[in-house]
Scaffold this motif. Structure first.
Motif, PDB file in Angstrom:
ATOM      1  N   LEU A   2     102.226  -5.465  92.417  1.00  0.00           N
ATOM      2  CA  LEU A   2     100.855  -5.734  91.994  1.00  0.00           C
ATOM      3  C   LEU A   2     100.697  -7.172  91.516  1.00  0.00           C
ATOM      4  O   LEU A   2      99.694  -7.822  91.826  1.00  0.00           O
ATOM      5  N   ILE A   3     101.671  -7.677  90.785  1.00  0.00           N
ATOM      6  CA  ILE A   3     101.541  -9.040  90.260  1.00  0.00           C
ATOM      7  C   ILE A   3     101.479 -10.079  91.372  1.00  0.00           C
ATOM      8  O   ILE A   3     100.790 -11.087  91.251  1.00  0.00           O
ATOM      9  N   ASP A   4     102.169  -9.831  92.492  1.00  0.00           N
ATOM     10  CA  ASP A   4     102.083 -10.748  93.631  1.00  0.00           C
ATOM     11  C   ASP A   4     100.691 -10.706  94.252  1.00  0.00           C
ATOM     12  O   ASP A   4     100.131 -11.740  94.615  1.00  0.00           O
ATOM     13  N   PHE A   5     100.142  -9.520  94.355  1.00  0.00           N
ATOM     14  CA  PHE A   5      98.772  -9.346  94.865  1.00  0.00           C
ATOM     15  C   PHE A   5      97.788 -10.079  93.968  1.00  0.00           C
ATOM     16  O   PHE A   5      96.868 -10.753  94.437  1.00  0.00           O
TER      17      PHE A   5
ATOM     18  N   LYS B 131      98.310 -12.680  92.003  1.00  0.00           N
ATOM     19  CA  LYS B 131      98.445 -14.132  92.173  1.00  0.00           C
ATOM     20  C   LYS B 131      97.641 -14.596  93.388  1.00  0.00           C
ATOM     21  O   LYS B 131      96.975 -15.629  93.342  1.00  0.00           O
ATOM     22  N   GLU B 132      97.715 -13.814  94.442  1.00  0.00           N
ATOM     23  CA  GLU B 132      97.008 -14.147  95.684  1.00  0.00           C
ATOM     24  C   GLU B 132      95.497 -14.249  95.456  1.00  0.00           C
ATOM     25  O   GLU B 132      94.817 -15.043  96.095  1.00  0.00           O
ATOM     26  N   TYR B 133      94.976 -13.443  94.534  1.00  0.00           N
ATOM     27  CA  TYR B 133      93.539 -13.411  94.266  1.00  0.00           C
ATOM     28  C   TYR B 133      93.163 -14.105  92.955  1.00  0.00           C
ATOM     29  O   TYR B 133      92.033 -13.979  92.494  1.00  0.00           O
ATOM     30  N   ASP B 134      94.110 -14.788  92.364  1.00  0.00           N
ATOM     31  CA  ASP B 134      93.869 -15.543  91.128  1.00  0.00           C
ATOM     32  C   ASP B 134      93.251 -14.669  90.032  1.00  0.00           C
ATOM     33  O   ASP B 134      92.317 -15.066  89.343  1.00  0.00           O
ATOM     34  N   ALA B 135      93.783 -13.455  89.910  1.00  0.00           N
ATOM     35  CA  ALA B 135      93.326 -12.510  88.879  1.00  0.00           C
ATOM     36  C   ALA B 135      94.401 -12.414  87.808  1.00  0.00           C
ATOM     37  O   ALA B 135      95.592 -12.498  88.106  1.00  0.00           O
ATOM     38  N   ASN B 136      93.986 -12.248  86.559  1.00  0.00           N
ATOM     39  CA  ASN B 136      94.984 -12.139  85.495  1.00  0.00           C
ATOM     40  C   ASN B 136      94.792 -10.914  84.605  1.00  0.00           C
ATOM     41  O   ASN B 136      95.432 -10.797  83.579  1.00  0.00           O
ATOM     42  N   VAL B 137      93.926  -9.995  85.030  1.00  0.00           N
ATOM     43  CA  VAL B 137      93.731  -8.754  84.279  1.00  0.00           C
ATOM     44  C   VAL B 137      93.851  -7.566  85.228  1.00  0.00           C
ATOM     45  O   VAL B 137      93.258  -7.556  86.309  1.00  0.00           O
ATOM     46  N   ILE B 138      94.618  -6.584  84.801  1.00  0.00           N
ATOM     47  CA  ILE B 138      94.720  -5.309  85.509  1.00  0.00           C
ATOM     48  C   ILE B 138      93.820  -4.329  84.773  1.00  0.00           C
ATOM     49  O   ILE B 138      93.946  -4.157  83.557  1.00  0.00           O
ATOM     50  N   LEU B 139      92.917  -3.704  85.492  1.00  0.00           N
ATOM     51  CA  LEU B 139      92.035  -2.691  84.921  1.00  0.00           C
ATOM     52  C   LEU B 139      92.581  -1.325  85.302  1.00  0.00           C
ATOM     53  O   LEU B 139      92.778  -1.042  86.489  1.00  0.00           O
ATOM     54  N   LYS B 140      92.864  -0.506  84.310  1.00  0.00           N
ATOM     55  CA  LYS B 140      93.399   0.830  84.561  1.00  0.00           C
ATOM     56  C   LYS B 140      92.528   1.867  83.873  1.00  0.00           C
ATOM     57  O   LYS B 140      92.172   1.708  82.707  1.00  0.00           O
ATOM     58  N   GLY B 141      92.185   2.908  84.598  1.00  0.00           N
ATOM     59  CA  GLY B 141      91.442   4.014  84.014  1.00  0.00           C
ATOM     60  C   GLY B 141      92.404   5.036  83.439  1.00  0.00           C
ATOM     61  O   GLY B 141      93.427   5.345  84.048  1.00  0.00           O
ATOM     62  N   LEU B 142      92.079   5.538  82.266  1.00  0.00           N
ATOM     63  CA  LEU B 142      92.874   6.591  81.638  1.00  0.00           C
ATOM     64  C   LEU B 142      92.010   7.832  81.482  1.00  0.00           C
ATOM     65  O   LEU B 142      90.905   7.756  80.958  1.00  0.00           O
ATOM     66  N   ARG B 143      92.528   8.964  81.933  1.00  0.00           N
ATOM     67  CA  ARG B 143      91.795  10.223  81.801  1.00  0.00           C
ATOM     68  C   ARG B 143      92.139  10.927  80.496  1.00  0.00           C
ATOM     69  O   ARG B 143      91.297  11.518  79.863  1.00  0.00           O
ATOM     70  N   ALA B 144      93.405  10.882  80.155  1.00  0.00           N
ATOM     71  CA  ALA B 144      93.884  11.618  78.983  1.00  0.00           C
ATOM     72  C   ALA B 144      95.111  10.905  78.432  1.00  0.00           C
ATOM     73  O   ALA B 144      95.656   9.993  79.064  1.00  0.00           O
ATOM     74  N   PHE B 145      95.541  11.321  77.290  1.00  0.00           N
ATOM     75  CA  PHE B 145      96.704  10.705  76.666  1.00  0.00           C
ATOM     76  C   PHE B 145      97.926  10.798  77.572  1.00  0.00           C
ATOM     77  O   PHE B 145      98.769   9.917  77.575  1.00  0.00           O
ATOM     78  N   SER B 146      98.014  11.856  78.365  1.00  0.00           N
ATOM     79  CA  SER B 146      99.158  12.029  79.254  1.00  0.00           C
ATOM     80  C   SER B 146      99.273  10.889  80.264  1.00  0.00           C
ATOM     81  O   SER B 146     100.372  10.558  80.710  1.00  0.00           O
ATOM     82  N   ASP B 147      98.170  10.255  80.642  1.00  0.00           N
ATOM     83  CA  ASP B 147      98.209   9.095  81.543  1.00  0.00           C
ATOM     84  C   ASP B 147      98.784   7.872  80.844  1.00  0.00           C
ATOM     85  O   ASP B 147      99.355   6.987  81.486  1.00  0.00           O
ATOM     86  N   PHE B 148      98.609   7.798  79.538  1.00  0.00           N
ATOM     87  CA  PHE B 148      98.919   6.575  78.801  1.00  0.00           C
ATOM     88  C   PHE B 148     100.386   6.187  78.875  1.00  0.00           C
ATOM     89  O   PHE B 148     100.704   5.005  79.080  1.00  0.00           O
ATOM     90  N   GLU B 149     101.294   7.128  78.713  1.00  0.00           N
ATOM     91  CA  GLU B 149     102.716   6.783  78.659  1.00  0.00           C
ATOM     92  C   GLU B 149     103.154   6.061  79.930  1.00  0.00           C
ATOM     93  O   GLU B 149     103.768   4.986  79.870  1.00  0.00           O
ATOM     94  N   TYR B 150     102.838   6.604  81.085  1.00  0.00           N
ATOM     95  CA  TYR B 150     103.212   5.969  82.346  1.00  0.00           C
ATOM     96  C   TYR B 150     102.527   4.616  82.495  1.00  0.00           C
ATOM     97  O   TYR B 150     103.170   3.619  82.834  1.00  0.00           O
TER      98      TYR B 150
END
Length: 160
Positions: free
Chosen positions: A73-76, A78-97
């Protein structure tokens, strides 16, 4: 310009995914939906089909670009000059991973930050895996995925 990448398999895109995209464009100038070629998952839709479905349902949302990628993902990013990853979380169980992934991405590229956005409560139970299961057993997909992709899902399930 504040650009975020919203990565995922999106197999298929759900209303939960669309919720995060719609809310994300209010925070960032641009959202790049990075559709991952995930070698660890067997996909219902191939990568080109997933990109096309997402483009179709996001075409009315300004400043959204949909692109497929494989590898880190970090290589992708760099290609698009982005520095933030947006992640959706549904529940606490998603958070650990997701937290572990955020730490790994930050270790590999310290300039990259991960922003966790809670999915709206009405979609907190929703996943692409659950949608595929419902579709497989001919359950109702309305309210789970954008209406315009329901025929695509049904057709794909019927081909299997």
């Amino acid at each position: 310009m504040r650009t975020a990448v919203y990565p995922g398999s999106f197999d298929p895109i759900t209303l939960g995914h669309l919720d995060v995209i719609s809310r994300g464009v209010k925070v960032f100038d641009k959202i790049i939906v990075g559709v991952l070629v995930n070698v660890d998952k067997t996909s219902l839709f191939n990568i080109d089909e997933r990109v096309e479905l997402i483009k179709r349902v996001t075409r009315m949302i300004p400043n959204v670009e949909v692109v497929s990628f494989e590898g880190l993902l970090i290589d992708f990013m760099k290609e698009y000059d982005a520095n933030v990853i947006l992640k959706g979380l549904r529940a606490f169980s998603d958070f650990e991973y997701e937290f572990q992934m955020a730490l790994m991405n930050n270790k590999l590229q310290p300039e990259i930050e991960t922003l966790f956005m809670m999915t709206s409560a009405q979609y907190s139970y929703l996943s692409s895996t659950a949608v595929k299961q419902v579709a497989k057993f001919r359950g109702e997909l309305k309210g789970l995925v954008p209406d315009m992709v329901i025929p695509d899902i049904i057709n794909k399930i019927n081909q299997k």
